[in-house]
Design an enzyme around this catalytic site. Sequence first.
Site, PDB file in Angstrom:
ATOM      1  CE  LYS A 123      -3.269  -2.613   3.169  1.00 15.29           C
ATOM      2  NZ  LYS A 123      -4.383  -2.278   4.235  1.00 15.29           N
ATOM      3  CG  ASP A 147      -7.329  -4.206   7.414  1.00 16.04           C
ATOM      4  OD1 ASP A 147      -6.959  -5.580   7.216  1.00 16.04           O
ATOM      5  OD2 ASP A 147      -7.170  -3.431   7.121  1.00 16.04           O
TER       6      ASP A 147
END
Length: 454
Positions: free
Chosen positions: A155, A191
């Site tokens: 990311k 997450d």
Amino acid sequence: MLDAEVRELMQPFVLSDYQVQEVYSRFCLEVARGLKRSTHPQANVKCFPTYVQDLPTGDEMGKYLALDLGGTNFRVLLVSLKGHHDATVDSQIYAVPKDLMVGPGVDLFDHIAGCLAKFVEKHDMKTAYLPLGFTFSFPCVQLGLKEGILVRWTKGFDCAGVEGEDVGRMLHEAIQRRGDADIAVVAILNDTTGTLMSCAHRNADCRVGVIVGTGCNACYVEDVENVDLLRADFKKTKRSVIVNAEWGAFGEGGQLDFVRTEYDREVDEKSLNRSEQLFEKMTAGMYLGNLVRLVLLRALERKLIFKQSSRRPEFASVLQRNEEVFETRYISEIEDDSFPEFASTRKIVKNLFGLEKASVEDCQTLRYICECVAKRAATLVAIGVSGLVNRTSNRRVIVGMDGSVYRYHPKFDAYMRQTLQKLVKADKEWDIMLSEDGSGRGAALVAAVASKTK
């Protein structure tokens, strides 16, 4: 009516039943390989055990901190658990400056510790003992509940001195260096685990957690005897453990080559992590807008869109100048637009190209391009979800979902359900549930469950 040539252009994005079934079989094989110690090194779906073995009961009480780092912003949360499946959440978002995303890792953790200290002071809790659950949404090998070794950055992050290190220890040391708050890092999770825990807090049947946001990943509850990498002492007292699939890397062994398009290859070739995270590059918000941008360029080249405009070369140069010019959120806005007004679509076109009023035909073409890219992403996510649902030993399985793509795209859920209906075993009852504040509340719940276990 859509031009036949536009349909032909988008055909590579339309997965046939055979392709869906074949991707499903290959995915299931990779999960099985990831769970076995002997085949784990070669597997590209790594199936890391998270060491989270207790799901919340809903009776948890107390105040817990949660830190959620997974992109260009991170959140700090104070979660007050009140029993009876009830919780209140107070949170604040902090930015990660661009230079910190690629600077020394120590600087990144010092910045986070500084923001934690500010947050605690703002809530008058500087003297309170605060257990913290740390949601760290990057590929990690867990060696225990609060030990997570970063395998590699994704990311857009590339901080030196963190890969191969324990991020729990690095955060703990940054907090200690400041010495101005009594915060204990008691759990590290990603997450997806947070999403699963958050949904399980509200519905005890939740067994799968999925994020489709900037990145894309999933976790699920597996029987301990199937998880070779789990330390033996963790198999004695509990029957199951949450497994972090790390499915973003699926396809790195060539499993997806038969469904990847020329556009997928171009997105990959120009990415920071070339040849890695190939499944993620077909499903996640970080890449979907770029895929649409590349298809639009091809459509302009073939005169399939904005045919009436003499400014097509100018439009093409706008798209060529910046890989991020077509934002992923536009896909959701365009698919949510009403026909024949196309107010949002026309506004996006005007902002991008300065074109005053795109024709209905152009708007329909743009919508179809967005639809094909988003539908393929949802289909691929649903293939993975089906594989995990079918692996769980429960007959009834709730899938907890979170992430901006899933949350804001008007049809992502419907596209997923179409594929799940085809692939989930007939004897399973399943449903999808939107996570409320998943990675934050979930991290606090893991901290609460961990504190209770101690």
